[in-house]
Design a protein around this motif. Sequence first.
Motif, mmCIF file in Angstrom:
data_model
loop_
_atom_site.group_PDB
_atom_site.id
_atom_site.type_symbol
_atom_site.label_atom_id
_atom_site.label_comp_id
_atom_site.label_asym_id
_atom_site.label_seq_id
_atom_site.Cartn_x
_atom_site.Cartn_y
_atom_site.Cartn_z
ATOM 1 N N THR A 1 27.410 28.822 47.192
ATOM 2 C CA THR A 1 28.011 28.864 45.858
ATOM 3 C C THR A 1 27.580 30.149 45.196
ATOM 4 O O THR A 1 26.483 30.662 45.435
ATOM 5 C CB THR A 1 27.559 27.678 44.996
ATOM 6 N N GLN A 2 28.442 30.643 44.379
ATOM 7 C CA GLN A 2 28.156 31.902 43.684
ATOM 8 C C GLN A 2 27.623 31.577 42.290
ATOM 9 O O GLN A 2 28.209 30.817 41.546
ATOM 10 C CB GLN A 2 29.414 32.755 43.565
ATOM 11 N N SER A 3 26.477 32.142 42.001
ATOM 12 C CA SER A 3 25.902 31.911 40.669
ATOM 13 C C SER A 3 26.283 33.066 39.763
ATOM 14 O O SER A 3 26.430 34.201 40.176
ATOM 15 C CB SER A 3 24.393 31.762 40.760
ATOM 16 N N ASN A 4 26.440 32.773 38.507
ATOM 17 C CA ASN A 4 26.847 33.804 37.520
ATOM 18 C C ASN A 4 25.694 34.425 36.848
ATOM 19 O O ASN A 4 24.720 34.215 36.520
ATOM 20 C CB ASN A 4 27.789 33.204 36.484
#
Length: 168
Positions: free
Chosen positions: A165-168
């Motif tokens: 998952t890509q974290s912001n």
Amino acid sequence: MRFAPAAAALSLVIAVQASVGYGAERDPAPRAAVLVAEGRAALAAGQPQKAIDAFEAALAVDPAYTPIYLDLAKAARREGLQGKAIAYYREALDRDPNNFAAIAGEGQALVEKGAVEKARNNLSRLQSLCGTNCAETRQLAATISQGPQPRVLTAEAVLPDAQVTQSN
């Protein structure tokens, strides 16, 4: 005609000598014996992969020594490789069709794999060769009566797929 009795006696001596030499189990090559001992020690210590390595090295040194195949099969069974163990037992049986340990071991590996009917064939073969009081017969009969053991599922076998998952 005067050489006939001497020729008959000589051929009898050669025939007896050949049958004794064929039936006797020979010793392994010295280096193979050391490797087999190392493999058996590793197997007793609960290190089947190390034992397999030693037995395979012994087999490379002395490929004609049949008991190495039995040791390899036992180590393969401990690793959960029943198919490979059966192949080793069958190689031993190709060399010595009446090897009680190979017949019983193959039967036990078959039970572990779930092929109980084939294992019963091995049991009947053992019973006809060495009787019902033979140690190998009793051991195989006990394994068959227990039946195949359920496979144990390890935590590593059911790990979920990793999700990125890509974290912001």
